[in-house]
Design a protein around this motif. Structure first.
Motif, PDB file in Angstrom:
ATOM      1  N   CYS A   1     -16.329 -73.905  67.737  1.00 40.65           N
ATOM      2  CA  CYS A   1     -17.577 -74.452  67.188  1.00 40.65           C
ATOM      3  C   CYS A   1     -18.767 -74.052  68.040  1.00 40.65           C
ATOM      4  O   CYS A   1     -19.852 -73.748  67.519  1.00 40.65           O
ATOM      5  N   VAL A   2     -18.574 -74.024  69.363  1.00 41.14           N
ATOM      6  CA  VAL A   2     -19.644 -73.614  70.281  1.00 41.14           C
ATOM      7  C   VAL A   2     -19.974 -72.140  70.071  1.00 41.14           C
ATOM      8  O   VAL A   2     -21.143 -71.744  70.054  1.00 41.14           O
ATOM      9  N   VAL A   3     -18.950 -71.315  69.906  1.00 41.52           N
ATOM     10  CA  VAL A   3     -19.159 -69.878  69.661  1.00 41.52           C
ATOM     11  C   VAL A   3     -19.946 -69.683  68.370  1.00 41.52           C
ATOM     12  O   VAL A   3     -20.884 -68.871  68.321  1.00 41.52           O
ATOM     13  N   TYR A   4     -19.572 -70.429  67.334  1.00 44.27           N
ATOM     14  CA  TYR A   4     -20.287 -70.331  66.058  1.00 44.27           C
ATOM     15  C   TYR A   4     -21.755 -70.729  66.235  1.00 44.27           C
ATOM     16  O   TYR A   4     -22.657 -70.034  65.745  1.00 44.27           O
ATOM     17  N   ALA A   5     -21.993 -71.830  66.939  1.00 49.24           N
ATOM     18  CA  ALA A   5     -23.358 -72.309  67.156  1.00 49.24           C
ATOM     19  C   ALA A   5     -24.175 -71.291  67.941  1.00 49.24           C
ATOM     20  O   ALA A   5     -25.353 -71.044  67.630  1.00 49.24           O
ATOM     21  N   MET A   6     -23.570 -70.674  68.940  1.00 51.25           N
ATOM     22  CA  MET A   6     -24.270 -69.667  69.745  1.00 51.25           C
ATOM     23  C   MET A   6     -24.617 -68.440  68.908  1.00 51.25           C
ATOM     24  O   MET A   6     -25.710 -67.877  69.035  1.00 51.25           O
ATOM     25  N   CYS A   7     -23.698 -68.029  68.058  1.00 52.86           N
ATOM     26  CA  CYS A   7     -23.950 -66.862  67.191  1.00 52.86           C
ATOM     27  C   CYS A   7     -25.091 -67.154  66.219  1.00 52.86           C
ATOM     28  O   CYS A   7     -25.972 -66.300  66.009  1.00 52.86           O
ATOM     29  N   MET A   8     -25.095 -68.349  65.641  1.00 50.15           N
ATOM     30  CA  MET A   8     -26.156 -68.716  64.709  1.00 50.15           C
ATOM     31  C   MET A   8     -27.504 -68.787  65.424  1.00 50.15           C
ATOM     32  O   MET A   8     -28.530 -68.331  64.892  1.00 50.15           O
ATOM     33  N   PHE A   9     -27.515 -69.343  66.624  1.00 51.27           N
ATOM     34  CA  PHE A   9     -28.767 -69.421  67.389  1.00 51.27           C
ATOM     35  C   PHE A   9     -29.286 -68.019  67.702  1.00 51.27           C
ATOM     36  O   PHE A   9     -30.492 -67.747  67.580  1.00 51.27           O
ATOM     37  N   LEU A  10     -28.380 -67.139  68.088  1.00 55.04           N
ATOM     38  CA  LEU A  10     -28.768 -65.768  68.407  1.00 55.04           C
ATOM     39  C   LEU A  10     -29.365 -65.068  67.191  1.00 55.04           C
ATOM     40  O   LEU A  10     -30.413 -64.410  67.276  1.00 55.04           O
ATOM     41  N   LEU A  11     -28.725 -65.238  66.043  1.00 57.34           N
ATOM     42  CA  LEU A  11     -29.175 -64.560  64.835  1.00 57.34           C
ATOM     43  C   LEU A  11     -30.473 -65.145  64.275  1.00 57.34           C
ATOM     44  O   LEU A  11     -31.353 -64.404  63.834  1.00 57.34           O
ATOM     45  N   LEU A  12     -30.592 -66.480  64.316  1.00 52.56           N
ATOM     46  CA  LEU A  12     -31.732 -67.130  63.663  1.00 52.56           C
ATOM     47  C   LEU A  12     -32.953 -67.303  64.553  1.00 52.56           C
ATOM     48  O   LEU A  12     -34.068 -67.446  64.053  1.00 52.56           O
ATOM     49  N   TYR A  13     -32.741 -67.253  65.876  1.00 55.79           N
ATOM     50  CA  TYR A  13     -33.868 -67.526  66.775  1.00 55.79           C
ATOM     51  C   TYR A  13     -34.186 -66.406  67.756  1.00 55.79           C
ATOM     52  O   TYR A  13     -35.318 -66.279  68.195  1.00 55.79           O
ATOM     53  N   VAL A  14     -33.196 -65.604  68.108  1.00 61.69           N
ATOM     54  CA  VAL A  14     -33.429 -64.533  69.061  1.00 61.69           C
ATOM     55  C   VAL A  14     -33.671 -63.194  68.363  1.00 61.69           C
ATOM     56  O   VAL A  14     -34.634 -62.479  68.668  1.00 61.69           O
ATOM     57  N   LEU A  15     -32.816 -62.894  67.392  1.00 62.12           N
ATOM     58  CA  LEU A  15     -32.927 -61.618  66.693  1.00 62.12           C
ATOM     59  C   LEU A  15     -33.765 -61.688  65.430  1.00 62.12           C
ATOM     60  O   LEU A  15     -34.045 -60.675  64.800  1.00 62.12           O
ATOM     61  N   HIS A  16     -34.191 -62.893  65.047  1.00 56.88           N
ATOM     62  CA  HIS A  16     -35.008 -63.066  63.846  1.00 56.88           C
ATOM     63  C   HIS A  16     -36.321 -62.326  64.003  1.00 56.88           C
ATOM     64  O   HIS A  16     -36.991 -62.434  65.034  1.00 56.88           O
ATOM     65  N   ASP A  17     -36.699 -61.532  62.970  1.00 62.97           N
ATOM     66  CA  ASP A  17     -37.941 -60.762  63.074  1.00 62.97           C
ATOM     67  C   ASP A  17     -39.012 -61.298  62.125  1.00 62.97           C
ATOM     68  O   ASP A  17     -38.745 -62.133  61.288  1.00 62.97           O
TER      69      ASP A  17
ATOM     70  N   CYS B   1     -31.325 -74.048  60.133  1.00 59.12           N
ATOM     71  CA  CYS B   1     -31.170 -72.841  59.319  1.00 59.12           C
ATOM     72  C   CYS B   1     -32.509 -72.244  58.881  1.00 59.12           C
ATOM     73  O   CYS B   1     -32.576 -71.076  58.486  1.00 59.12           O
ATOM     74  N   SER B   2     -33.570 -73.041  58.959  1.00 61.74           N
ATOM     75  CA  SER B   2     -34.894 -72.532  58.583  1.00 61.74           C
ATOM     76  C   SER B   2     -35.512 -71.699  59.701  1.00 61.74           C
ATOM     77  O   SER B   2     -36.511 -71.018  59.488  1.00 61.74           O
ATOM     78  N   GLY B   3     -34.916 -71.782  60.896  1.00 54.38           N
ATOM     79  CA  GLY B   3     -35.479 -71.069  62.040  1.00 54.38           C
ATOM     80  C   GLY B   3     -36.673 -71.781  62.653  1.00 54.38           C
ATOM     81  O   GLY B   3     -37.390 -71.207  63.478  1.00 54.38           O
ATOM     82  N   LYS B   4     -36.885 -73.048  62.272  1.00 60.32           N
ATOM     83  CA  LYS B   4     -38.062 -73.794  62.741  1.00 60.32           C
ATOM     84  C   LYS B   4     -37.681 -75.046  63.528  1.00 60.32           C
ATOM     85  O   LYS B   4     -38.411 -76.026  63.543  1.00 60.32           O
ATOM     86  N   PHE B   5     -36.535 -74.984  64.180  1.00 62.66           N
ATOM     87  CA  PHE B   5     -36.057 -76.156  64.905  1.00 62.66           C
ATOM     88  C   PHE B   5     -37.019 -76.601  65.999  1.00 62.66           C
ATOM     89  O   PHE B   5     -37.102 -77.788  66.320  1.00 62.66           O
ATOM     90  N   PHE B   6     -37.735 -75.670  66.581  1.00 65.39           N
ATOM     91  CA  PHE B   6     -38.633 -75.999  67.690  1.00 65.39           C
ATOM     92  C   PHE B   6     -40.056 -76.316  67.231  1.00 65.39           C
ATOM     93  O   PHE B   6     -40.973 -76.416  68.051  1.00 65.39           O
ATOM     94  N   ASP B   7     -40.222 -76.474  65.941  1.00 67.69           N
ATOM     95  CA  ASP B   7     -41.511 -76.890  65.391  1.00 67.69           C
ATOM     96  C   ASP B   7     -41.592 -78.413  65.488  1.00 67.69           C
ATOM     97  O   ASP B   7     -40.920 -79.139  64.745  1.00 67.69           O
ATOM     98  N   ALA B   8     -42.427 -78.916  66.409  1.00 69.40           N
ATOM     99  CA  ALA B   8     -42.492 -80.353  66.693  1.00 69.40           C
ATOM    100  C   ALA B   8     -42.866 -81.175  65.463  1.00 69.40           C
ATOM    101  O   ALA B   8     -42.370 -82.290  65.279  1.00 69.40           O
ATOM    102  N   GLU B   9     -43.731 -80.632  64.614  1.00 72.90           N
ATOM    103  CA  GLU B   9     -44.168 -81.373  63.429  1.00 72.90           C
ATOM    104  C   GLU B   9     -43.029 -81.601  62.436  1.00 72.90           C
ATOM    105  O   GLU B   9     -43.058 -82.558  61.668  1.00 72.90           O
TER     106      GLU B   9
END
Length: 291
Positions: free
Chosen positions: A275-291, A26-34
């Motif tokens: 659940c997959v649809v929900y996860a995809m929507c959240m990923f789209l909003l938090l990681y793709v469309l996040h500005d 939810c922080s939008g930092k899932f791909f931050d290795a640290e």
């Protein structure tokens, strides 16, 4: 033997421990290795610790489980795994979980994980027979997972999300108790005899309503919108998806299910797809469309 041990460890229940990643996602930092590495270590520690809890509970209730229509098939109750072997595996899992906690370098997350272990051991030793307290301990497990992940990643979680998780966890826990009572008439778990079915039925849906309201408030919270920017305006449209997920789950629980959340989800393909649809929507909003 390995097959029976994995079954006894409840590996399929590890899906609950993915809640450890919730704050990071939810922080939008899932791909931050640290941040991802310490959370992953805590996730592994939680998986092994939860297996310890399940095994301690099965050792404690071995005689009762042998009289249960489904629990009699558990490896310890069925005699497929000896109690001495189960104790040895618990010690090994505890050592590995401790190593993971040390490697995560998060003292607070490690303390919270230890608190989770202590609460659940106390639950197995007798607190599960105290009404209200029994479901509260189950709920604390979900909350501690969320907090541990947030602490390990050094992320601040919205209070609305905390309230959402607490309410949803109460809904799941009360639903499980409700269905256990309906299926066994309270003959396999003493605390069930202290719960009126109407009490469980009414309150599980009360907490479901609260969970949806709290989640909706999080999705329109000015702080949330300020954090995610333009993409946050789409979060409110994930509320109907959550409603559909909980409706489908409730449909299953009202049927012949025993109310176990993991069993309900893995045996319902439409529910998994939602659940997959929900996860995809959240990923789209938090990681793709996040500005």
């Amino acid at each position: 033997m390995l097959k029976y041990m994995l079954k006894e460890m409840r590996v399929h229940h590890y899906v609950k421990n993915f809640l450890v990643y919730a704050a990071l996602v939810c922080s939008g930092k899932f791909f931050d290795a640290e941040k991802l590495m310490p959370v992953t270590l805590i996730f592994v520690a939680f998986c092994f610790t939860s297996s310890i809890v399940y095994m301690i509970n099965d050792i404690k209730d071995v005689e009762k489980d042998r009289n249960h229509p489904t629990k009699c098939k558990r490896p310890i109750a069925a005699g497929n795994i000896s109690i001495s072997l189960a104790i040895f595996v618990c010690v090994v899992l505890f050592v590995v979980a401790t190593v993971c906690c040390i490697a995560s370098r998060s003292l607070m997350a490690s303390f919270l994980l230890f608190l989770y272990l202590c609460l659940n051991v106390a639950y197995s030793m007798g607190l599960k027979n105290v009404p209200i307290l029994d479901v509260s301990i189950l709920v604390s497990g979900f909350l501690l997972r969320l907090i541990c992940g947030a602490v390990a990643a050094d992320i601040v979680v919205s209070n609305w999300l905390y309230l959402t998780v607490i309410s949803l966890a109460f809904y799941l826990a009360l639903g499980k108790r409700r269905n256990e009572l309906k299926k066994t008439a309270g003959n396999t778990r003493s605390v069930l005899k202290k719960y009126p079915e109407s009490f469980l039925d009414k309150n599980m849906y009360l907490f479901l309503a609260l969970a949806i309201v709290f989640y909706a408030l999080w999705s329109v919270d000015p702080v949330t919108i300020g954090f995610y920017g333009l993409a946050a305006k789409g979060l409110v449209w994930t509320v109907p998806i959550l409603c559909l997920i909980t409706l489908r789950y409730s449909f299953d629980v009202e049927g012949d299910s025993d109310g176990d959340p993991v069993e309900v989800v893995v045996h319902d393909i439409p529910l998994m797809l939602l659940c997959v649809v929900y996860a995809m929507c959240m990923f789209l909003l938090l990681y793709v469309l996040h500005d």
